[in-house]
Design an enzyme around this catalytic site. Structure first.
Site, PDB file in Angstrom:
ATOM      1  N   ASP A   1      -0.092 -12.922  -5.949  1.00  0.00           N
ATOM      2  CA  ASP A   1       0.080 -11.996  -4.845  1.00  0.00           C
ATOM      3  C   ASP A   1      -1.272 -11.840  -4.165  1.00  0.00           C
ATOM      4  O   ASP A   1      -2.321 -12.133  -4.749  1.00  0.00           O
ATOM      5  CB  ASP A   1       0.618 -10.652  -5.339  1.00  0.00           C
ATOM      6  CG  ASP A   1       1.415  -9.922  -4.272  1.00  0.00           C
ATOM      7  OD1 ASP A   1       1.228 -10.224  -3.074  1.00  0.00           O
ATOM      8  OD2 ASP A   1       2.224  -9.044  -4.614  1.00  0.00           O
TER       9      ASP A   1
ATOM     10  N   GLU B   1       9.006   4.675   4.417  1.00  0.00           N
ATOM     11  CA  GLU B   1       9.136   3.952   3.157  1.00  0.00           C
ATOM     12  C   GLU B   1       8.768   2.487   3.380  1.00  0.00           C
ATOM     13  O   GLU B   1       9.001   1.921   4.446  1.00  0.00           O
ATOM     14  CB  GLU B   1      10.569   4.045   2.616  1.00  0.00           C
ATOM     15  CG  GLU B   1      11.613   3.362   3.478  1.00  0.00           C
ATOM     16  CD  GLU B   1      12.990   3.300   2.826  1.00  0.00           C
ATOM     17  OE1 GLU B   1      13.118   3.705   1.658  1.00  0.00           O
ATOM     18  OE2 GLU B   1      13.931   2.834   3.486  1.00  0.00           O
TER      19      GLU B   1
END
Length: 734
Positions: A273, A477
């Site tokens: 990542d 969110e």
């Protein structure tokens, strides 16, 4: 010592062939690694033999530079396609992944991913043709996200297909197949299964958090979808930021070597990542320097570094003896195979995917598919008969903070499109010309109005129907840097939708009197809708529905299609019903282990018609190990509208030696029925469905008693209360 007068001449003569060979190879790039007639292994090895250590390190970064002397152009590995090509040029924007999860339709998701990969190749080909090789122009896509949405507080849960490993594996596999294509030699694009493994928040702590999971939970919940995608030949695995059971995921011997490579025989490449390697020394503090971090990643099997400042340290790491150049070569070999499999070193005319062009971008067919996907993703949570509305009523009132929002169409990791249809636009385009429609926003997204004057809610009193578009958006969110209105790094530690929206809905309910109020709810995660359920006559959950979202909402509200989406995640009544967010034990989580009755159960969703199920017919009530049985049920559309039903099969182990799920999804069939029509649906029930995962993480098959359920939701008391009674049958395994 005297030098021979012939020595310079001999050296010159010996070097002439070298100079001529090198000049020829540089001019026409006719190196063996460019020869498609050779095996991939031969081509990879030839290329590696020609690279310096510095060049090797450069090729293992996501923004790998050109090697001009070998005719290798720059390549940026970082690309996104979560629900359409992301962060690049104009593309079709499909519903967010959680909405695709709500379709429960792997055939549809295969078509979606195939359309995305058409556009991906077209974008890449067009960019390269015009001399662009930037980030988001490549063919390596870091999607799908197959993490388990174990807790509704996780802001990135919207990127997943929900909480169930079986559903996630089915849809994830379909998505990978659509992205990678079916050519016998070339990958269409390279897909990536992420984030490996045991990754679902907290978002704020992800660079230092250690997720502790038992072997039982690992193999029962967190790993099955990854195993399924490896079996489907996914090209890439992305390791997560966090640690799992004490080791950073990108330096986790158990996950990367023992499981991924040794047990599952994964042959593709592993990418970190982005900037996860810096977490080795700043977050997890397992090393002290970038060189140590780079060496640790290589030794643990990370082939590609997303991040531009760490793998260049491999040169220093080799010089200091932290890692060998041979170990670097082994990682680069794996990585380069992906580029060869994509055909990046082959003539364009040899690869059929090279023929895709700008004409394949943002097509009418892809737009129609986006609309179909959005239609099938919408979940009707409540309907007291208010829906569907007629489209020729005298007056409609559309209101709410999300009615005109493009943000609520997108979700995160989105693309762009010049024709984004908001919910107001979709509704306005669907009503009869003699009807009136008025719009006022009425309330802000997440805070009370500064102006106390309310000129909006009284419109509900003189309207035949009020449609209030409420909920949340990506500003509240999402990922840590995306959600600019979130004080909790994109996570939703408050389960409620903003209180000002509920206050406004109360005013609308009071003003409307006997006229219906329809609540359209946007968002990518469960939220507290108990009061919305009480105040509204109908509740339609639309997720982040993509470019055709407004039209799809109108199609359902006005009855052009019947809603058929199903919840891919449980909606608890309260966060108090769940364990702590940081607790990765599955005890008390998801439909499989939750102790409290939910607000809305997994698999739930209403229709505009009724589906009646016959009793289950088993081919045998005793199942022998190594054999299978069939379960048949007849489904009848007993209403007056054509509609689709998502028939679901669940299995429960009634007597087990270890904790088992209350029930597990093991079968899905989406069927379409005309009014009065019936169809017999058949499922194969195999011994593998009866296996339990013991406390050591081993799958074992025990004799015992089992129950199967077939219906339109997960089994449970709450499903019965909401009118979704399932048929059941028992059998024994011996």
């Amino acid at each position: 010592m005297k030098r021979s007068i012939f020595e310079p001449l001999i050296i010159a003569i010996l070097c002439i062939p070298c100079l001529l060979w090198g000049q020829q190879k540089t001019e026409d790039n006719n190196f063996p690694f460019t020869n498609p007639e050779l095996s991939t292994e031969e081509r990879v090895q030839d290329l590696i033999n020609r690279l310096t250590l510095e060049e090797k390190a450069g090729q293992m970064m996501h923004d790998s530079p050109a090697v001009e002397r070998l005719g290798i152009p720059e390549y940026n590995w970082w690309n996104e396609a979560l629900h359409g090509i992301g962060r690049s040029g104009v593309a079709t924007v499909f519903p967010q992944a959680i909405g695709m999860g709500a379709t429960f339709d792997e055939d549809l998701i295969l078509r979606v991913a195939t359309a995305i990969s058409d556009e991906a190749r077209a974008t890449h080909n067009t960019a390269v043709k015009n001399g662009y090789r930037r980030q988001y122009s490549g063919l390596t896509f870091w999607t799908p996200n197959i993490n388990i949405f174990r807790d509704p507080r996780w802001g990135r849960g919207q990127e997943t297909y929900g909480e169930d490993p079986f559903l996630t594996a089915k849809l994830g596999t379909a998505f990978v197949k659509g992205l990678q294509g079916d050519h016998p030699k070339y990958l269409k694009t390279a897909a990536a299964a992420k984030h490996y493994a045991v990754h679902s928040g907290p978002e704020k702590l992800r660079h230092e958090f250690n997720a502790v999971a038992s072997q039982k939970d690992m193999w029962e919940t967190y790993l099955p979808a990854f195993k399924a995608l490896v079996d489907a030949d996914v090209e890439t695995i992305m390791c997560a930021y966090n640690a799992t059971n004490g080791e950073p995921c990108c330096a986790n011997k158990y996950l990367l070597q023992e499981v991924l490579r040794d047990q599952w025989n994964f042959k593709g490449h592993v990418v970190s990542d982005c900037w996860a390697l810096v977490d080795f020394y700043e977050g997890h503090k397992v090393v002290e320097t970038p060189a140590e971090a780079a060496a640790m990643a290589v030794k643990h099997g990370v082939d590609l570094n997303c991040g531009s400042t760490y793998y260049p340290s491999l040169v220093e790491a080799v010089e200091k003896g932290l890692v060998t150049e041979a170990e670097v070569d082994e990682r680069l070999k794996v990585l380069l195979k992906t580029k060869f499999n994509l055909g990046l070193f082959d003539p364009a005319d040899a690869n059929p995917y090279s023929r895709l062009s700008a004409e394949n971008l943002n097509t009418k067919g892809h737009r129609a598919l986006a609309r179909e996907t959005a239609q099938k993703s919408l979940v009707l949570l409540k309907n007291n008969g208010a829906l569907p509305l007629k489209n020729d009523l005298s007056k409609y009132f559309v209101t709410g903070p999300n009615a005109t929002s493009i943000e609520v169409l997108l979700g995160n990791y989105h693309g762009i499109n010049p024709d984004m249809v908001t919910i107001l636009e979709g509704l306005a385009g669907a009503i009869a010309p003699q009807s009136q429609m008025q719009y006022r926003q009425g309330t802000l997204l997440d805070r009370p109005n500064a102006n106390p004057q309310d000129w909006a809610s009284p419109n509900a009193a003189n309207s035949d129907a009020t449609i209030a578009v409420l909920g949340i958006s990506g500003v509240l969110e999402g990922e840590e840097g995306e959600s600019i209105a979130s004080e909790t790094f994109g996570d939703r530690l408050d389960y409620n939708i903003p209180a000002n929206q509920i206050d406004y809905l109360r005013k609308l309910n009071e003003a409307a009197g006997e006229n219906p109020v329809i609540a359209v709810i946007t968002g990518g995660s469960p939220m507290n809708l108990q009061e919305v359920h009480e105040l509204a006559d109908a509740v339609l959950l639309v997720w982040y529905p993509g470019e055709e979202g407004g039209n799809a909402v109108a199609d359902v509200i006005f009855g052009k299609v019947s809603p058929s989406g199903r919840l891919p995640i449980t909606f608890p009544k309260s966060l108090a019903d769940l364990p702590a967010y940081e607790d990765y034990s599955m005890e008390g989580r998801t439909y499989k282990y939750m102790n409290e009755e939910p607000m809305y159960p997994f698999g739930y969703g209403l229709s505009y018609t009724n589906f009646d199920y016959s009793e289950i017919k088993l081919s045998n009530n005793r199942l022998k190990k190594g054999k299978s049985l069939t379960a048949k049920v007849k489904v009848t559309n007993s209403g007056d509208r054509k509609a689709e039903e998502v028939v679901q099969l669940y299995v429960s182990d009634l007597k087990a030696s270890a904790r088992t799920p209350k029930s597990q999804l093991f079968g899905i069939q989406r069927i379409a029925l005309e009014p009065g029509a019936s169809k017999e649906v058949e499922f194969e029930v195999t011994p593998q469905m009866m296996e339990l995962v013991n406390n050591e993480g081993e799958r074992v098959l025990e004799s015992g008693e089992f129950k199967i359920y077939i219906g339109g939701s997960s089994p449970g008391k709450r499903s019965n209360e909401l009118g979704k009674t399932l048929k059941e049958a028992e059998f024994r395994l011996r």
